[in-house]
Design a protein around this motif. Structure first.
Motif, PDB file in Angstrom:
ATOM      1  N   ASP A  15       0.834  -1.200   0.000  1.00 24.45           N
ATOM      2  CA  ASP A  15       0.000   0.000   0.000  1.00 24.45           C
ATOM      3  C   ASP A  15       0.871   1.254   0.000  1.00 24.45           C
ATOM      4  N   PHE A  16       1.889   1.248   0.869  1.00 21.30           N
ATOM      5  CA  PHE A  16       2.746   2.433   0.941  1.00 21.30           C
ATOM      6  C   PHE A  16       3.587   2.582  -0.323  1.00 21.30           C
ATOM      7  N   ALA A  17       3.986   1.471  -0.912  1.00 12.42           N
ATOM      8  CA  ALA A  17       4.761   1.539  -2.149  1.00 12.42           C
ATOM      9  C   ALA A  17       3.964   2.221  -3.261  1.00 12.42           C
ATOM     10  N   ARG A  18       2.660   1.950  -3.319  1.00 11.64           N
ATOM     11  CA  ARG A  18       1.816   2.617  -4.327  1.00 11.64           C
ATOM     12  C   ARG A  18       1.737   4.115  -4.053  1.00 11.64           C
ATOM     13  N   LEU A  19       1.603   4.483  -2.790  1.00 13.20           N
ATOM     14  CA  LEU A  19       1.571   5.901  -2.445  1.00 13.20           C
ATOM     15  C   LEU A  19       2.905   6.558  -2.780  1.00 13.20           C
ATOM     16  N   GLN A  20       3.998   5.874  -2.439  1.00 13.57           N
ATOM     17  CA  GLN A  20       5.321   6.412  -2.725  1.00 13.57           C
ATOM     18  C   GLN A  20       5.520   6.634  -4.217  1.00 13.57           C
ATOM     19  N   ALA A  21       5.110   5.681  -5.020  1.00 12.63           N
ATOM     20  CA  ALA A  21       5.259   5.812  -6.473  1.00 12.63           C
ATOM     21  C   ALA A  21       4.456   7.005  -6.994  1.00 12.63           C
ATOM     22  N   ALA A  22       3.248   7.170  -6.464  1.00  8.96           N
ATOM     23  CA  ALA A  22       2.419   8.294  -6.894  1.00  8.96           C
ATOM     24  C   ALA A  22       3.048   9.623  -6.473  1.00  8.96           C
ATOM     25  N   LEU A  23       3.529   9.692  -5.245  1.00 14.62           N
ATOM     26  CA  LEU A  23       4.104  10.935  -4.733  1.00 14.62           C
ATOM     27  C   LEU A  23       5.368  11.320  -5.488  1.00 14.62           C
ATOM     28  N   THR A  24       6.288  10.377  -5.641  1.00 13.73           N
ATOM     29  CA  THR A  24       7.530  10.695  -6.349  1.00 13.73           C
ATOM     30  C   THR A  24       7.266  10.973  -7.829  1.00 13.73           C
ATOM     31  N   GLY A  25       6.227  10.333  -8.390  1.00 10.33           N
ATOM     32  CA  GLY A  25       5.854  10.612  -9.776  1.00 10.33           C
ATOM     33  C   GLY A  25       5.325  12.018  -9.953  1.00 10.33           C
ATOM     34  N   LEU A  26       4.493  12.466  -9.015  1.00 11.85           N
ATOM     35  CA  LEU A  26       3.973  13.837  -9.077  1.00 11.85           C
ATOM     36  C   LEU A  26       5.102  14.857  -8.991  1.00 11.85           C
ATOM     37  N   LEU A  27       6.072  14.587  -8.123  1.00 13.49           N
ATOM     38  CA  LEU A  27       7.193  15.505  -7.994  1.00 13.49           C
ATOM     39  C   LEU A  27       8.070  15.493  -9.240  1.00 13.49           C
ATOM     40  N   LEU A  28       8.305  14.312  -9.790  1.00 10.20           N
ATOM     41  CA  LEU A  28       9.129  14.226 -10.993  1.00 10.20           C
ATOM     42  C   LEU A  28       8.473  14.951 -12.158  1.00 10.20           C
ATOM     43  N   ASP A  29       7.155  14.914 -12.227  1.00 11.47           N
ATOM     44  CA  ASP A  29       6.431  15.649 -13.270  1.00 11.47           C
ATOM     45  C   ASP A  29       6.693  17.150 -13.183  1.00 11.47           C
ATOM     46  N   GLN A  30       7.034  17.615 -11.978  1.00 15.31           N
ATOM     47  CA  GLN A  30       7.337  19.027 -11.764  1.00 15.31           C
ATOM     48  C   GLN A  30       8.837  19.315 -11.870  1.00 15.31           C
ATOM     49  N   GLY A  31       9.608  18.312 -12.296  1.00 17.46           N
ATOM     50  CA  GLY A  31      11.044  18.491 -12.412  1.00 17.46           C
ATOM     51  C   GLY A  31      11.785  18.376 -11.098  1.00 17.46           C
ATOM     52  N   ILE A  32      11.193  17.634 -10.142  1.00 19.46           N
ATOM     53  CA  ILE A  32      11.789  17.487  -8.815  1.00 19.46           C
ATOM     54  C   ILE A  32      12.065  16.012  -8.556  1.00 19.46           C
ATOM     55  N   PRO A  33      13.283  15.538  -8.785  1.00 19.87           N
ATOM     56  CA  PRO A  33      13.598  14.130  -8.517  1.00 19.87           C
ATOM     57  C   PRO A  33      13.835  13.884  -7.027  1.00 19.87           C
ATOM     58  N   ILE A  34      13.277  12.814  -6.533  1.00 15.66           N
ATOM     59  CA  ILE A  34      13.564  12.365  -5.167  1.00 15.66           C
ATOM     60  C   ILE A  34      14.587  11.246  -5.257  1.00 15.66           C
ATOM     61  N   GLN A  35      15.729  11.438  -4.627  1.00 13.50           N
ATOM     62  CA  GLN A  35      16.806  10.462  -4.722  1.00 13.50           C
ATOM     63  C   GLN A  35      16.408   9.120  -4.119  1.00 13.50           C
ATOM     64  N   ASP A  36      15.722   9.157  -2.980  1.00 10.85           N
ATOM     65  CA  ASP A  36      15.311   7.918  -2.326  1.00 10.85           C
ATOM     66  C   ASP A  36      14.309   8.248  -1.234  1.00 10.85           C
ATOM     67  N   VAL A  37      13.565   7.235  -0.825  1.00 10.20           N
ATOM     68  CA  VAL A  37      12.587   7.368   0.256  1.00 10.20           C
ATOM     69  C   VAL A  37      12.944   6.349   1.325  1.00 10.20           C
ATOM     70  N   TYR A  38      13.051   6.811   2.566  1.00  8.66           N
ATOM     71  CA  TYR A  38      13.340   5.938   3.694  1.00  8.66           C
ATOM     72  C   TYR A  38      12.189   6.028   4.683  1.00  8.66           C
ATOM     73  N   LEU A  39      11.783   4.867   5.188  1.00  2.00           N
ATOM     74  CA  LEU A  39      10.693   4.865   6.165  1.00  2.00           C
ATOM     75  C   LEU A  39      11.053   4.026   7.371  1.00  2.00           C
ATOM     76  N   CYS A  40      10.493   4.417   8.502  1.00  3.13           N
ATOM     77  CA  CYS A  40      10.561   3.586   9.701  1.00  3.13           C
ATOM     78  C   CYS A  40       9.208   2.923   9.864  1.00  3.13           C
ATOM     79  N   PRO A  41       9.146   1.586   9.878  1.00  3.06           N
ATOM     80  CA  PRO A  41       7.866   0.882   9.973  1.00  3.06           C
ATOM     81  C   PRO A  41       7.437   0.584  11.408  1.00  3.06           C
TER      82      PRO A  41
END
Length: 231
Positions: A80-106
Protein backbone atom coordinates in the motif's frame (compact mmCIF):
# COMPACT_ATOMS: atom_id res chain seq x y z
CA UNK A 1 60.40 -6.36 -14.63
CA UNK A 2 58.25 -3.84 -12.83
CA UNK A 3 56.09 -4.87 -9.94
CA UNK A 4 52.29 -4.62 -10.36
CA UNK A 5 50.81 -1.54 -8.79
CA UNK A 6 48.43 -2.34 -5.99
CA UNK A 7 45.33 -0.16 -5.79
CA UNK A 8 45.30 2.32 -2.96
CA UNK A 9 42.31 1.40 -0.76
CA UNK A 10 42.03 5.03 0.33
CA UNK A 11 41.49 6.11 -3.26
CA UNK A 12 38.74 3.54 -3.69
CA UNK A 13 36.67 4.99 -0.90
CA UNK A 14 34.20 7.59 -2.06
CA UNK A 15 34.32 10.77 -0.02
CA UNK A 16 30.90 12.24 0.80
CA UNK A 17 30.57 15.14 -1.60
CA UNK A 18 26.89 15.93 -2.09
CA UNK A 19 24.65 18.09 0.05
CA UNK A 20 21.11 16.90 0.69
CA UNK A 21 17.83 18.07 2.10
CA UNK A 22 15.94 15.44 4.06
CA UNK A 23 12.19 16.00 4.02
CA UNK A 24 9.61 14.78 6.46
CA UNK A 25 6.52 13.68 4.53
CA UNK A 26 3.31 14.23 6.48
CA UNK A 27 2.75 17.84 7.49
CA UNK A 28 5.90 19.04 5.72
CA UNK A 29 5.85 17.85 2.11
CA UNK A 30 2.18 16.88 1.93
CA UNK A 31 -0.80 17.80 4.07
CA UNK A 32 -1.13 15.47 7.03
CA UNK A 33 -3.86 12.86 6.52
CA UNK A 34 -3.26 10.28 9.29
CA UNK A 35 -2.20 6.86 8.00
CA UNK A 36 -3.09 7.79 4.43
CA UNK A 37 -2.07 5.45 1.61
CA UNK A 38 -4.62 6.72 -0.95
CA UNK A 39 -2.79 8.62 -3.73
CA UNK A 40 -6.00 10.56 -4.44
CA UNK A 41 -5.68 12.27 -1.04
CA UNK A 42 -2.16 13.60 -1.63
CA UNK A 43 -2.03 17.38 -1.37
CA UNK A 44 1.23 19.31 -1.31
CA UNK A 45 1.72 21.87 1.43
CA UNK A 46 1.68 25.55 0.34
CA UNK A 47 4.60 26.52 -1.90
CA UNK A 48 6.14 23.06 -1.57
CA UNK A 49 6.80 22.73 -5.31
CA UNK A 50 8.38 26.17 -5.56
CA UNK A 51 10.62 25.49 -2.56
CA UNK A 52 11.79 22.10 -3.76
CA UNK A 53 12.51 23.42 -7.26
CA UNK A 54 14.70 26.11 -5.71
CA UNK A 55 16.68 23.53 -3.75
CA UNK A 56 17.11 21.26 -6.77
CA UNK A 57 18.20 24.22 -8.91
CA UNK A 58 20.95 24.92 -6.37
CA UNK A 59 22.26 21.37 -6.40
CA UNK A 60 20.67 19.81 -3.33
CA UNK A 61 19.76 16.12 -3.46
CA UNK A 62 16.32 15.40 -1.98
CA UNK A 63 15.28 12.52 0.26
CA UNK A 64 12.05 11.72 2.07
CA UNK A 65 12.45 10.28 5.58
CA UNK A 66 9.19 9.33 7.23
CA UNK A 67 7.87 7.55 10.32
CA UNK A 68 5.11 5.14 9.26
CA UNK A 69 3.88 3.36 12.38
CA UNK A 70 0.71 2.40 10.50
CA UNK A 71 2.72 -0.56 9.22
CA UNK A 72 3.37 -1.85 12.74
CA UNK A 73 -0.23 -1.13 13.71
CA UNK A 74 -1.52 -3.17 10.74
CA UNK A 75 -3.35 -0.22 9.20
CA UNK A 76 -1.73 -0.69 5.79
CA UNK A 77 0.86 -2.86 4.09
CA UNK A 78 4.22 -2.15 2.50
CA UNK A 79 2.56 -2.67 -0.88
CA UNK A 80 0.00 0.00 0.00
CA UNK A 81 2.75 2.43 0.94
CA UNK A 82 4.76 1.54 -2.15
CA UNK A 83 1.82 2.62 -4.33
CA UNK A 84 1.57 5.90 -2.44
CA UNK A 85 5.32 6.41 -2.72
CA UNK A 86 5.26 5.81 -6.47
CA UNK A 87 2.42 8.29 -6.89
CA UNK A 88 4.10 10.94 -4.73
CA UNK A 89 7.53 10.70 -6.35
CA UNK A 90 5.85 10.61 -9.78
CA UNK A 91 3.97 13.84 -9.08
CA UNK A 92 7.19 15.51 -7.99
CA UNK A 93 9.13 14.23 -10.99
CA UNK A 94 6.43 15.65 -13.27
CA UNK A 95 7.34 19.03 -11.76
CA UNK A 96 11.04 18.49 -12.41
CA UNK A 97 11.79 17.49 -8.81
CA UNK A 98 13.60 14.13 -8.52
CA UNK A 99 13.56 12.37 -5.17
CA UNK A 100 16.81 10.46 -4.72
CA UNK A 101 15.31 7.92 -2.33
CA UNK A 102 12.59 7.37 0.26
CA UNK A 103 13.34 5.94 3.69
CA UNK A 104 10.69 4.86 6.16
CA UNK A 105 10.56 3.59 9.70
CA UNK A 106 7.87 0.88 9.97
CA UNK A 107 7.98 0.65 13.77
CA UNK A 108 5.54 1.90 16.39
CA UNK A 109 6.87 4.15 19.15
CA UNK A 110 7.75 2.49 22.47
CA UNK A 111 4.77 1.96 24.75
CA UNK A 112 6.69 3.26 27.78
CA UNK A 113 9.81 5.28 28.48
CA UNK A 114 11.75 2.24 29.71
CA UNK A 115 11.26 0.31 26.47
CA UNK A 116 14.14 0.76 23.99
CA UNK A 117 13.11 2.19 20.65
CA UNK A 118 14.40 1.38 17.20
CA UNK A 119 17.28 3.23 15.58
CA UNK A 120 15.26 4.58 12.67
CA UNK A 121 12.15 6.23 14.09
CA UNK A 122 12.69 9.97 14.34
CA UNK A 123 14.00 11.57 16.54
CA UNK A 124 16.62 8.82 16.06
CA UNK A 125 18.94 9.65 13.14
CA UNK A 126 19.06 6.19 11.56
CA UNK A 127 17.25 6.93 8.30
CA UNK A 128 19.39 9.99 7.59
CA UNK A 129 22.61 8.14 8.33
CA UNK A 130 21.57 5.22 6.16
CA UNK A 131 20.80 7.56 3.28
CA UNK A 132 24.12 9.37 3.73
CA UNK A 133 26.04 6.10 3.69
CA UNK A 134 24.23 4.70 0.66
CA UNK A 135 24.34 7.89 -1.42
CA UNK A 136 27.63 9.52 -0.31
CA UNK A 137 25.98 12.53 1.31
CA UNK A 138 27.95 15.08 3.30
CA UNK A 139 25.82 15.44 6.42
CA UNK A 140 27.39 18.64 7.85
CA UNK A 141 26.40 20.54 4.69
CA UNK A 142 22.93 18.98 4.58
CA UNK A 143 19.59 19.94 6.12
CA UNK A 144 16.56 18.27 7.69
CA UNK A 145 13.12 19.90 7.29
CA UNK A 146 10.17 18.79 9.39
CA UNK A 147 7.06 20.04 11.14
CA UNK A 148 7.81 18.78 14.67
CA UNK A 149 10.82 18.89 16.97
CA UNK A 150 11.46 15.15 16.57
CA UNK A 151 12.45 15.99 12.98
CA UNK A 152 14.72 18.77 14.16
CA UNK A 153 16.39 16.45 16.67
CA UNK A 154 16.87 13.69 14.08
CA UNK A 155 18.65 16.13 11.81
CA UNK A 156 20.95 17.44 14.53
CA UNK A 157 21.75 13.95 15.79
CA UNK A 158 22.72 12.93 12.25
CA UNK A 159 25.02 15.96 12.00
CA UNK A 160 22.81 18.17 9.82
CA UNK A 161 21.29 21.56 10.40
CA UNK A 162 17.52 21.55 10.85
CA UNK A 163 14.50 23.61 9.85
CA UNK A 164 11.20 23.56 11.73
CA UNK A 165 8.09 24.08 9.63
CA UNK A 166 6.30 26.14 12.28
CA UNK A 167 2.76 25.44 11.13
CA UNK A 168 1.15 24.36 14.39
CA UNK A 169 1.86 20.62 14.26
CA UNK A 170 4.32 20.68 17.17
CA UNK A 171 2.29 20.58 20.38
CA UNK A 172 4.65 19.37 23.12
CA UNK A 173 7.61 21.78 22.73
CA UNK A 174 10.04 19.65 24.77
CA UNK A 175 13.15 21.73 24.26
CA UNK A 176 16.86 20.87 24.40
CA UNK A 177 19.89 21.99 22.36
CA UNK A 178 19.31 19.12 19.93
CA UNK A 179 15.68 20.22 19.46
CA UNK A 180 16.48 23.86 18.76
CA UNK A 181 15.88 24.57 15.04
CA UNK A 182 18.41 26.59 13.12
CA UNK A 183 15.54 28.11 11.11
CA UNK A 184 11.78 28.36 11.49
CA UNK A 185 9.64 28.68 8.37
CA UNK A 186 5.98 28.68 7.42
CA UNK A 187 6.36 27.10 3.96
CA UNK A 188 8.89 24.99 2.09
CA UNK A 189 9.65 27.97 -0.14
CA UNK A 190 10.48 30.07 2.90
CA UNK A 191 12.59 27.20 4.23
CA UNK A 192 14.47 26.84 0.94
CA UNK A 193 15.19 30.57 0.72
CA UNK A 194 16.51 30.56 4.29
CA UNK A 195 18.72 27.52 3.61
CA UNK A 196 20.27 29.21 0.59
CA UNK A 197 20.85 32.38 2.60
CA UNK A 198 22.39 30.55 5.58
CA UNK A 199 26.01 30.97 6.54
CA UNK A 200 28.54 28.31 5.46
CA UNK A 201 28.52 25.10 7.45
CA UNK A 202 30.55 24.64 10.59
CA UNK A 203 33.32 22.01 10.54
CA UNK A 204 32.07 18.42 10.20
CA UNK A 205 30.90 17.00 13.49
CA UNK A 206 29.98 20.36 15.02
CA UNK A 207 26.98 22.66 15.02
CA UNK A 208 25.93 25.66 17.03
CA UNK A 209 23.01 25.63 19.41
CA UNK A 210 20.88 28.68 20.11
CA UNK A 211 23.19 29.79 22.92
CA UNK A 212 26.23 29.69 20.64
CA UNK A 213 27.92 26.75 22.34
CA UNK A 214 29.42 24.02 20.25
CA UNK A 215 27.40 20.81 20.18
CA UNK A 216 29.35 17.76 19.00
CA UNK A 217 27.55 15.02 17.12
CA UNK A 218 29.28 11.67 17.27
CA UNK A 219 29.23 9.65 14.10
CA UNK A 220 27.71 6.18 14.56
CA UNK A 221 27.97 3.65 11.71
CA UNK A 222 24.58 2.96 10.11
CA UNK A 223 22.98 -0.36 10.99
CA UNK A 224 20.72 -1.22 8.04
CA UNK A 225 19.48 -4.49 9.57
CA UNK A 226 17.69 -2.43 12.24
CA UNK A 227 16.31 0.23 9.92
CA UNK A 228 13.17 0.56 7.86
CA UNK A 229 14.70 0.06 4.44
CA UNK A 230 13.63 1.99 1.36
CA UNK A 231 11.73 0.28 -1.45
Amino acid sequence: MSQPVRPDPNQQRQTPSRSAVFLDKDGTLVENVPYNVDPAKLRFTPQAIEGLKLLVDHGYVLFIVTNQSGLARGLFTRADFARLQAALTGLLLDQGIPIQDVYLCPHAPPTNKLEPGCLCRKPAPGMLRQAASAHHIDLPSSWMIGDILDDVEAGHRAGCRSVLMDVGNETEWRMSPLREPCIKAKTLLEAAEAILAAEPVTPPGEAEDSIGKSVVFKTVPPQPHLLGLSF
